[in-house]
Design an enzyme around this catalytic site. Structure first.
Site, short mmCIF file in Angstrom:
data_model
loop_
_atom_site.label_atom_id
_atom_site.label_comp_id
_atom_site.label_asym_id
_atom_site.label_seq_id
_atom_site.Cartn_x
_atom_site.Cartn_y
_atom_site.Cartn_z
N LYS A 153 0.83 -1.19 0.00
CA LYS A 153 0.00 0.00 0.00
C LYS A 153 0.87 1.25 0.00
O LYS A 153 2.04 1.12 0.38
CB LYS A 153 -0.96 -0.01 1.20
CG LYS A 153 -0.23 0.14 2.55
CD LYS A 153 -1.19 0.26 3.66
CE LYS A 153 -1.53 1.69 3.98
NZ LYS A 153 -0.55 2.41 4.81
N HIS A 183 -1.45 -5.24 5.63
CA HIS A 183 -0.87 -6.10 6.67
C HIS A 183 -1.85 -6.38 7.81
O HIS A 183 -1.67 -7.32 8.56
CB HIS A 183 0.47 -5.55 7.17
CG HIS A 183 0.36 -4.40 8.12
ND1 HIS A 183 0.14 -3.12 7.70
CD2 HIS A 183 0.44 -4.33 9.47
CE1 HIS A 183 0.10 -2.32 8.75
NE2 HIS A 183 0.28 -3.03 9.85
N GLU A 212 -2.97 5.15 17.62
CA GLU A 212 -1.51 4.97 17.70
C GLU A 212 -0.95 6.02 18.65
O GLU A 212 -1.41 7.16 18.65
CB GLU A 212 -0.89 5.16 16.32
CG GLU A 212 -1.31 4.12 15.32
CD GLU A 212 -0.52 4.29 14.04
OE1 GLU A 212 0.54 3.67 13.92
OE2 GLU A 212 -0.97 5.04 13.16
N HIS A 234 -6.87 -0.28 6.23
CA HIS A 234 -7.00 -1.06 7.48
C HIS A 234 -8.39 -0.96 8.10
O HIS A 234 -9.00 -1.96 8.46
CB HIS A 234 -5.96 -0.60 8.50
CG HIS A 234 -4.55 -0.56 7.97
ND1 HIS A 234 -4.07 -1.46 7.07
CD2 HIS A 234 -3.52 0.29 8.22
CE1 HIS A 234 -2.80 -1.18 6.78
NE2 HIS A 234 -2.45 -0.12 7.47
N LYS A 246 -3.00 9.51 15.15
CA LYS A 246 -1.63 9.37 15.64
C LYS A 246 -1.47 10.23 16.89
O LYS A 246 -2.26 11.12 17.14
CB LYS A 246 -0.64 9.81 14.57
CG LYS A 246 -0.66 8.91 13.34
CD LYS A 246 0.69 8.82 12.71
CE LYS A 246 0.69 7.93 11.49
NZ LYS A 246 0.90 6.51 11.78
N LYS A 292 -1.51 3.03 22.30
CA LYS A 292 -1.73 2.24 21.08
C LYS A 292 -2.80 1.21 21.39
O LYS A 292 -2.67 0.43 22.34
CB LYS A 292 -0.43 1.54 20.68
CG LYS A 292 -0.55 0.68 19.42
CD LYS A 292 0.81 0.10 19.04
CE LYS A 292 0.71 -0.88 17.88
NZ LYS A 292 0.58 -0.25 16.58
C1 BG6 Z 1 0.66 1.53 8.18
C2 BG6 Z 1 0.56 3.03 8.16
O1 BG6 Z 1 -0.04 0.97 7.10
O2 BG6 Z 1 0.11 1.03 9.40
C3 BG6 Z 1 1.29 3.62 9.35
O3 BG6 Z 1 1.13 3.51 6.96
C4 BG6 Z 1 0.78 3.00 10.64
O4 BG6 Z 1 1.14 5.03 9.40
C5 BG6 Z 1 0.81 1.49 10.54
O5 BG6 Z 1 1.61 3.45 11.69
C6 BG6 Z 1 0.11 0.87 11.76
O6 BG6 Z 1 0.33 -0.51 11.74
P1 BG6 Z 1 0.25 -1.36 13.09
O7 BG6 Z 1 0.42 -2.77 12.63
O8 BG6 Z 1 1.35 -0.87 13.98
O9 BG6 Z 1 -1.10 -1.07 13.68
#
Ligand code: BG6
Length: 490
Positions: free
Chosen positions: A152, A182, A220, A244, A334, A339
């Protein structure tokens, strides 16, 4: 999906000098090697513009292992693994460099000659890479598979995503394309389907008759870090919602697929996403919140007076029989307090209450929280009678924690699952072109509405808070409140 791959696969990573390769891809491949899940063996070729030798590449990847690899390992395991790492310097836009890559690939190919090309390069090069692979004859499937994993962001709006899809479809069949998100590789995200469809007790009450609303929070605590320049063109809607959060929404809301196969799953996801009512001009002000954390403008790479949102909250409705009238609240930001990624199902109150309650006391509605990370588990609350009282009631928790049931290190990194599935040709956890485009159809009018109408105004929130006060008022207007159930804050 619980598999090992018994044939040799050659992985070619485009953008091998980038952070993702060192932080995620090589550690995941090393873990698969350690667990002998790539039983047929693997060769990994890093390709990127910087010049370096195989040895230098191996040393760099070892730094990544030291910094990011979580499990213990024997030095000998790394020594064996590193012999499979190679490096080819080259430009993503130079055909000649792809011919050199082809020569390298010919040197020790497997039988069958399976190849997985991983596009971890800057997105503007995706079309060049696919075209050059095609020109060099590297995507034709004859004696083994040829698959392309694409990171992405996939486009920056509907139009660019359509152009990109069209472009790569000139060289590749959809079955060869694995668009990665992911979040789908996370165990807890995959478990949403098992939780809903392998238990008889939740699905019958998973609808508008029993559910008041759904909240999806991806919070986050980190800021934009060293990606400020990139982020300032993207913002939270493109970075988190289009992919996501929409994936989570589809998993919570979709109908049960008839089989556990990629096309059946993807059909249901596409169907439910198409039923999401777009937030159009008239509703932007009432159904969205956008905000930026204080201090964002001071980051290097951020434009003066940037209006980019680092936080957003939205209210969606899904126009189908199951969900008519049930609001889905989505938020992500953010620099928030903690988190936590969680899905909260807020049930309705019982329709009739025979118990006398003290004045000003209403019964607490049941809550089910799916804790995706970092404290993975499932958490429910229900009412019980307080002992030795007439009918006094109290909400009590019922908890499942992955760490307690499966051990602290039971959850592998999302990329491990996704890389293994791609070598197996299982596309269940990857996004089909039509779902990507439908995601943009929902995101585009919001970003455009913010840009053109300027409403709602960009709020400012304090780093370390749970977001702007406007977001709390937004919920309060419908008599609801945000819930953080999984990070010990409810
Ligand atoms: C990524 C974003 O796809 O996902 C990031 O580009 C973000 O900005 C990240 O921090 C968050 O992933 P995870 O797995 O830490 O929740």
């Amino acid at each position: 999906m619980d598999q090992t791959n018994s044939e040799l696969t050659t992985f070619v990573i485009f953008g091998a000098s980038g952070d993702l390769t060192k932080r995620k891809l090589i550690p995941s491949l090393f873990s698969l090697h350690q667990k002998q899940k790539l039983a047929g063996g693997c060769r990994i070729i890093g390709f990127s513009t910087s010049k370096k030798s195989h040895q230098e590449f191996r040393a760099e990847m070892r730094e990544g292992i030291d910094a990011f690899y979580q499990s213990p390992f024997e030095e000998q395991e790394w020594e064996t693994f590193k012999k499979h790492l190679f490096y080819v310097p080259g430009s993503f836009t130079e055909r000649e460099d792809f011919k050199r890559l082809a020569n390298e690939l010919e040197k020790s190919k497997g039988d069958p000659d399976n190849r997985l090309y991983y596009l971890a390069a800057p997105p503007r090069f995706f079309p060049n890479i696919v075209e050059n692979l095609d020109d060099a004859g590297l995507v034709r499937e004859s004696e083994g598979f040829r698959r392309v994993v694409i990171e992405k962001p996939f486009g920056s709006d509907l139009k660019s995503a359509q152009i990109l899809n069209k472009k790569i479809h000139q060289s590749l069949d959809e079955s060869q394309i694995f668009r990665i998100d992911h979040y789908l590789g996370k165990e807890t995200v995959q478990n949403v389907m098992v939780f809903r469809f392998a238990n008889a007790m939740f699905e019958p009450v998973w609808n508008r008759n029993y559910i008041d609303h759904v909240q999806i929070t991806v919070a986050e605590d980190v800021g934009v870090g060293h990606r400020a320049k990139f982020y300032d063109n993207v913002g939270v809607m493109r970075d988190m919602f289009q992919n996501h959060l929409f994936q989570l929404l589809t998993l919570v809301a979709m109908e049960p697929p008839s089989t556990f196969e990629a096309e059946a799953l993807r059909n249901e996801k596409k169907k439910v996403l198409s039923a999401v009512r777009p937030i159009l001009t008239g509703q932007i002000e009432t159904d969205t919140i956008r905000a930026q954390y204080r201090g964002y403008l001071e980051k290097d790479g951020v434009s003066t007076n940037s209006q980019i949102a680092t936080y957003a909250a939205l209210r969606f409705y899904i126009d189908n029989w199951r969900w008519q009238g049930v609001p889905f609240y989505l938020r992500s930001g953010k620099k928030l307090k903690k988190k936590t990624s969680e899905i909260v199902i807020q049930y309705k109150r019982p329709p009739h209450l025979m118990f006398p309650l003290p004045e000003n006391r209403d019964i607490t509605a049941n809550i089910l929280a799916i804790c995706l990370q970092p404290d993975e588990g499932i958490h429910a609350t229900f009412e019980v009678k307080v002992p030795d009282s007439d009918v006094e009631m109290k909400s009590v928790p019922m908890d499942f924690k992955y760490a307690e049931s499966f051990g602290e290190s039971a959850i592998p990194d999302a990329y491990e699952r996704l890389l293994l599935d791609a070598t197996e040709g299982d596309a269940s956890l990857f996004t089909r072109s039509d779902q990507i485009e439908t995601g943009w159809e929902l995101v585009d009018p919001i970003i455009q509405g913010w840009l053109n109408g300027g409403k709602p105004e960009l709020a400012i929130y304090e780093p370390g808070s749970w977001g702007p006060a406007d977001a709390d008022e937004f919920m309060a207007r419908s008599g609801r409140r945000w819930r953080i159930e999984c990070a010990g804050e409810s």
